[in-house]
Design an enzyme around this catalytic site. Structure first.
Site, PDB file in Angstrom:
ATOM      1  N   GLY A  76       1.362   3.012  -3.134  1.00  8.25           N
ATOM      2  CA  GLY A  76       0.716   3.520  -3.527  1.00  8.25           C
ATOM      3  C   GLY A  76       1.700   3.342  -5.044  1.00  8.25           C
ATOM      4  O   GLY A  76       2.041   4.442  -5.771  1.00  8.25           O
ATOM      5  N   LYS A  77       1.693   1.691  -5.325  1.00  8.14           N
ATOM      6  CA  LYS A  77       2.387   1.695  -6.447  1.00  8.14           C
ATOM      7  C   LYS A  77       1.145   1.518  -7.450  1.00  8.14           C
ATOM      8  O   LYS A  77       2.181   1.715  -8.341  1.00  8.14           O
ATOM      9  CB  LYS A  77       3.208   0.150  -6.107  1.00  8.14           C
ATOM     10  CG  LYS A  77       3.930  -0.698  -5.277  1.00  8.14           C
ATOM     11  CD  LYS A  77       4.047  -1.901  -5.669  1.00  8.14           C
ATOM     12  CE  LYS A  77       3.519  -2.514  -4.369  1.00  8.14           C
ATOM     13  NZ  LYS A  77       3.330  -2.435  -3.051  1.00  8.14           N
TER      14      LYS A  77
ATOM     15  N   GLN B 103       2.438  -6.351  -2.909  1.00  3.12           N
ATOM     16  CA  GLN B 103       2.701  -6.413  -1.937  1.00  3.12           C
ATOM     17  C   GLN B 103       3.511  -5.035  -1.496  1.00  3.12           C
ATOM     18  O   GLN B 103       4.024  -4.334  -2.187  1.00  3.12           O
ATOM     19  CB  GLN B 103       3.190  -7.481  -1.415  1.00  3.12           C
ATOM     20  CG  GLN B 103       1.689  -8.178  -1.041  1.00  3.12           C
ATOM     21  CD  GLN B 103       0.459  -8.521  -2.660  1.00  3.12           C
ATOM     22  OE1 GLN B 103       1.864  -9.988  -2.962  1.00  3.12           O
ATOM     23  NE2 GLN B 103      -0.012  -8.451  -2.763  1.00  3.12           N
TER      24      GLN B 103
ATOM     25  N   GLY C 254      -4.391  -5.146  -4.253  1.00  6.24           N
ATOM     26  CA  GLY C 254      -4.936  -3.933  -4.511  1.00  6.24           C
ATOM     27  C   GLY C 254      -4.216  -3.002  -5.110  1.00  6.24           C
ATOM     28  O   GLY C 254      -3.833  -1.677  -4.382  1.00  6.24           O
ATOM     29  N   HIS C 255      -4.738  -2.409  -6.029  1.00  5.29           N
ATOM     30  CA  HIS C 255      -3.847  -1.286  -6.538  1.00  5.29           C
ATOM     31  C   HIS C 255      -4.552  -0.558  -7.764  1.00  5.29           C
ATOM     32  O   HIS C 255      -5.634  -0.411  -8.569  1.00  5.29           O
ATOM     33  CB  HIS C 255      -2.733  -1.878  -8.063  1.00  5.29           C
ATOM     34  CG  HIS C 255      -1.698  -2.564  -6.629  1.00  5.29           C
ATOM     35  ND1 HIS C 255      -0.452  -2.966  -8.515  1.00  5.29           N
ATOM     36  CD2 HIS C 255      -1.168  -2.289  -6.102  1.00  5.29           C
ATOM     37  CE1 HIS C 255      -0.234  -3.623  -7.043  1.00  5.29           C
ATOM     38  NE2 HIS C 255      -0.283  -3.836  -6.032  1.00  5.29           N
TER      39      HIS C 255
ATOM     40  N   ASP D 132       1.365  -1.335   0.075  1.00  7.06           N
ATOM     41  CA  ASP D 132       0.135   0.454  -0.024  1.00  7.06           C
ATOM     42  C   ASP D 132       0.707   0.974  -0.191  1.00  7.06           C
ATOM     43  O   ASP D 132       0.393   2.161   0.529  1.00  7.06           O
ATOM     44  CB  ASP D 132      -0.961  -0.281   1.052  1.00  7.06           C
ATOM     45  CG  ASP D 132      -2.099  -1.381   1.366  1.00  7.06           C
ATOM     46  OD1 ASP D 132      -2.034  -1.219   0.093  1.00  7.06           O
ATOM     47  OD2 ASP D 132      -1.665  -2.002   2.372  1.00  7.06           O
TER      48      ASP D 132
HETATM   49  P1  IMP Z   1      -2.098 -13.000   2.163  1.00 14.24           P
HETATM   50  O1  IMP Z   1      -1.382 -12.307   0.564  1.00 14.24           O
HETATM   51  O2  IMP Z   1      -3.716 -13.205   1.846  1.00 14.24           O
HETATM   52  O3  IMP Z   1      -1.723 -14.222   2.214  1.00 14.24           O
HETATM   53  O4  IMP Z   1      -2.011 -12.074   3.255  1.00 14.24           O
HETATM   54  C1  IMP Z   1      -0.392 -12.205   4.037  1.00 14.24           C
HETATM   55  C2  IMP Z   1      -0.340 -10.849   4.710  1.00 14.24           C
HETATM   56  O5  IMP Z   1      -0.088  -9.407   3.696  1.00 14.24           O
HETATM   57  C3  IMP Z   1      -1.826 -10.090   5.443  1.00 14.24           C
HETATM   58  O6  IMP Z   1      -0.658  -9.078   6.670  1.00 14.24           O
HETATM   59  C4  IMP Z   1      -2.051  -9.107   4.380  1.00 14.24           C
HETATM   60  O7  IMP Z   1      -3.220  -8.227   4.994  1.00 14.24           O
HETATM   61  C5  IMP Z   1      -1.032  -8.564   3.533  1.00 14.24           C
HETATM   62  N1  IMP Z   1      -1.356  -8.664   1.907  1.00 14.24           N
HETATM   63  C6  IMP Z   1      -1.155  -9.310   1.236  1.00 14.24           C
HETATM   64  N2  IMP Z   1      -1.450  -8.418  -0.056  1.00 14.24           N
HETATM   65  C7  IMP Z   1      -1.554  -7.198   0.027  1.00 14.24           C
HETATM   66  C8  IMP Z   1      -1.501  -6.220  -0.058  1.00 14.24           C
HETATM   67  O8  IMP Z   1      -1.686  -6.236  -1.397  1.00 14.24           O
HETATM   68  N3  IMP Z   1      -2.138  -4.205   0.185  1.00 14.24           N
HETATM   69  C9  IMP Z   1      -1.190  -4.966   2.020  1.00 14.24           C
HETATM   70  N4  IMP Z   1      -1.028  -5.688   2.284  1.00 14.24           N
HETATM   71  C10 IMP Z   1      -1.042  -6.717   1.728  1.00 14.24           C
END
Ligand code: IMP
Length: 439
Positions: free
Chosen positions: A30-31, A235, A55-56, A28
């Site tokens: 801001g990619k 991520q 979620g971009h 998050d």
């Molecule tokens: P997972 O990727 O759904 O397995 O989640 C593992 C951890 O990564 C959790 O803390 C999620 O909230 C975090 N996470 C996964 N994808 C994102 C993202 O795109 N942005 C921020 N946090 C993420």
């Protein structure tokens, strides 16, 4: 006999037009906005890991677009989007995403390349994660990401290529179910059937058939042909399976280390590594966040949710935890991933704050740390060392020239550069494409 030249001598010394954008925190950062700005002249935008957990969000022309699996760069016409081998694909969701984009005037159907080696997230994986999360409490996005990667490494996963070619597909699905049967039985849950898993995949298989290809070949050829390639990490580095805050991480390598395996390219072809840093630090889900602010100051950074860009998850809607900018995370990740330049986002959110604090180091037992702690327990014991900088009342919002920023904001940016050990090349001063300072 014809003379044989060394085939590598030229390509290895040539500069490429290939850049990587990577989040340096917990996601998050801001990619999508950065990719949108940097992708202005890109021919190709490629993703190499993760899946629908991302979620971009991009704001352009008064509209909001949220991307989960499609690389956000396809918003620009003529950009080809690549979904790499290191990704896990939720096919029904991907097809919906492509169709929704088309309904909104962005037709990417002929501009996507999907790796035949990418793994498939199935309904079985999402069901497993739902049951597991009640015990593990990682706070995942519940998109089936963890269980799909577990099956990949257990060498029983399903891949896009297998779905498209239908080779031994039913047998693989039955094996997959059998290996998880005890888990469902132990949990007192119905065991998924092959039909349940396969039908939604087979229904969408034809839709993507023409997009499936060897991304390694496609990208290597494109890079050597001088195409402009932007590689987009999802991520962030602190969610990295090896280097993040384990076990509160995502099961992939969101930083430079994931690029070679996720896209099948020589990582030396990446000419520039651009690190994403937000003017404050956030995290969604559980796990350590040393500079976290509980209470009013944290809420001030998060925003109320009234603005689209307030700190609420684009995938899950969860409020993000907020804290001051963690400069020690920045230092460690710039060093680890060889960051060449920073893209600083959301500087405008600090507008109007009397003071801005910045964590420049961690201390443990009175000593300043050089290495980032490897366990969540150790992180609980560190003491972030904060610097207090003067805030700025005149806004930086929507500014497009560095010279026109208030002196205190300029000082803040320069201090970030010092801590990171690399220059800030871009500053985002608002949600839209044009609210950007290029230095
Ligand atoms: P997972 O990727 O759904 O397995 O989640 C593992 C951890 O990564 C959790 O803390 C999620 O909230 C975090 N996470 C996964 N994808 C994102 C993202 O795109 N942005 C921020 N946090 C993420």
């Amino acid at each position: 006999m014809p003379e044989l030249s060394n085939p590598n001598s030229e390509t290895m010394t040539k500069k490429t037009n290939c850049r990587l954008v990577v989040g340096l925190f917990w996601g998050d950062e801001g990619k999508a906005k950065a990719v949108d700005v940097l992708g202005e002249n890109a021919d190709i935008v490629a993703r190499y890991q993760g899946g629908a957990n991302a979620g971009h969000t991009v704001y352009t022309g008064g509209e909001k677009f949220v991307f989960h699996q499609v690389p956000s760069g396809v918003l620009r016409e003529d950009v080809t989007g690549v979904l790499g081998a290191g990704m896990v694909i939720d096919l029904p969701e991907l097809v919906d995403e492509i169709r929704e984009l088309k309904n909104r005037g962005i037709d990417a159907t002929s501009r996507l390349v999907i790796s035949s080696r990418a793994h498939l997230v199935t309904s079985l994986h999402k069901r497993i994660e739902k049951i597991q999360e009640t015990k593990l409490g990682i706070g995942t996005t519940l998109r089936g990401i963890g269980p799909t990667y577990s099956d990949k490494y257990a060498r029983r996963g399903l891949r896009i290529g297998q779905l498209v070619h239908k080779h031994g597909l039913e047998e693989s699905v039955r094996k997959l179910i059998d290996s998880h049967r005890p888990f469902f039985e132990f949990a007192g849950e119905p065991v998924p059937t092959a039909d349940e898993i396969l039908t939604p995949l087979l229904e969408k298989s034809a839709f993507i058939e023409d997009m499936v290809d060897d991304v390694s070949l496609f990208l290597t050829d494109s890079i050597h042909a001088g195409k402009s390639v932007l590689i987009e990490g999802a991520q962030g580095s602190m969610l990295d399976i090896d280097w993040g805050t384990y076990p509160f991480v995502t099961p992939t390598s969101p930083a430079l280390s994931g690029v070679a395996s996720g896209l099948g390219i020589d990582p030396r072809l990446v000419e520039e590594v651009i690190g994403l840093v937000k003017a404050f630090t956030t995290r969604v889900g559980n796990g350590p966040l040393p500079t976290e602010l509980i209470g009013e100051e944290g809420e001030r950074l998060r925003g109320t949710g009234e603005h689209e860009w307030d700190e609420f998850g684009a995938t899950t809607g969860r409020p993000r935890r907020c804290g001051w900018l963690d400069g020690f995370v920045l230092t460690c990740n710039c060093r680890r991933w060889g960051v060449d330049k920073l893209f600083l986002t959301k500087l405008d959110v600090l507008d109007g704050m009397e003071k801005a604090r910045l964590c420049s180091a961690y201390k443990k037992d009175g000593k300043v740390l050089r290495a980032y702690p490897s366990t969540a327990k150790e992180l609980e014991l560190v003491e972030p060392v904060f610097e207090e900088l003067e805030g700025w009342s005149e806004g930086v919002a929507r500014k497009t020239k560095f010279e026109s920023l208030p002196e205190n904001a300029k000082y803040y940016v320069k201090r970030v550069e010092q801590i990171a050990g690399c220059p800030v090349g871009w500053i985002s001063t608002g949600p839209n494409r044009e609210n950007t300072i290029v230095r």
